[in-house]
Design a protein around this motif. Sequence first.
Motif, PDB file in Angstrom:
ATOM      1  N   MET A   3       0.915  -1.017   0.201  1.00  0.00           N
ATOM      2  CA  MET A   3       0.009  -0.028   0.092  1.00  0.00           C
ATOM      3  C   MET A   3       0.852   1.301   0.136  1.00  0.00           C
ATOM      4  O   MET A   3       0.487   2.311  -0.618  1.00  0.00           O
ATOM      5  N   TYR A   4       2.028   1.201   0.734  1.00  0.00           N
ATOM      6  CA  TYR A   4       2.696   2.417   0.734  1.00  0.00           C
ATOM      7  C   TYR A   4       4.234   2.158   0.288  1.00  0.00           C
ATOM      8  O   TYR A   4       4.609   0.914   0.605  1.00  0.00           O
ATOM      9  N   PRO A   5       5.043   2.866  -0.057  1.00  0.00           N
ATOM     10  CA  PRO A   5       6.458   2.614  -0.495  1.00  0.00           C
ATOM     11  C   PRO A   5       7.289   2.146   0.794  1.00  0.00           C
ATOM     12  O   PRO A   5       6.677   2.913   2.159  1.00  0.00           O
ATOM     13  N   THR A   6       8.201   1.690   0.773  1.00  0.00           N
ATOM     14  CA  THR A   6       9.024   1.117   1.905  1.00  0.00           C
ATOM     15  C   THR A   6       9.936   2.428   2.247  1.00  0.00           C
ATOM     16  O   THR A   6      10.838   2.769   1.563  1.00  0.00           O
ATOM     17  N   LEU A   7       9.627   3.010   3.277  1.00  0.00           N
ATOM     18  CA  LEU A   7      10.400   4.267   3.886  1.00  0.00           C
ATOM     19  C   LEU A   7      10.793   3.749   5.190  1.00  0.00           C
ATOM     20  O   LEU A   7      11.469   4.770   6.033  1.00  0.00           O
ATOM     21  N   PHE A   8      10.600   2.793   5.781  1.00  0.00           N
ATOM     22  CA  PHE A   8      10.943   2.605   7.201  1.00  0.00           C
ATOM     23  C   PHE A   8      12.243   1.596   7.281  1.00  0.00           C
ATOM     24  O   PHE A   8      12.325   0.457   6.367  1.00  0.00           O
ATOM     25  N   SER A   9      12.907   1.758   8.172  1.00  0.00           N
ATOM     26  CA  SER A   9      14.132   1.079   8.396  1.00  0.00           C
ATOM     27  C   SER A   9      14.188  -0.068   9.599  1.00  0.00           C
ATOM     28  O   SER A   9      15.039  -1.007   9.462  1.00  0.00           O
ATOM     29  N   ASN A  10      13.178  -0.210  10.286  1.00  0.00           N
ATOM     30  CA  ASN A  10      12.905  -1.096  11.166  1.00  0.00           C
ATOM     31  C   ASN A  10      11.776  -1.886  10.948  1.00  0.00           C
ATOM     32  O   ASN A  10      10.540  -1.645  10.546  1.00  0.00           O
TER      33      ASN A  10
END
Length: 111
Positions: free
Chosen positions: A1-8
């Motif tokens: 649904m959302y782009p991968t912006l998270f590192s955890n």
Amino acid sequence: MYPTLFSNPGVKDFAEAIDAERTRQLAKFGEQQHPDGTGNKSQQDRAAFARRWCESAFASGYGTWADILAEEVAEAEAERDPAKLRAELIQVAAVCAAWIRDIDSRPTPAI
């Protein structure tokens, strides 16, 4: 649904769940504005107690996610300054994300 912006690990799922819940809340209640209601002496005393409780629980080997969350919520409730309150609420959200990640990483119990 959302782009991968998270590192955890797990934060993307957490953010998507929060976004879905906010969409539900906005549909039900609309945009809301309320006073913070934080920072009084009683709330500050409860935050100090929660901090000691959490430290003691972990020092004795019995600390839990509930202890951590209670401490973070109490610290947020004790804060008057809006910038510091915001930082405390981010800590509350981060503890929730970590706790949910822990739950999601557990093996599914056999029924």
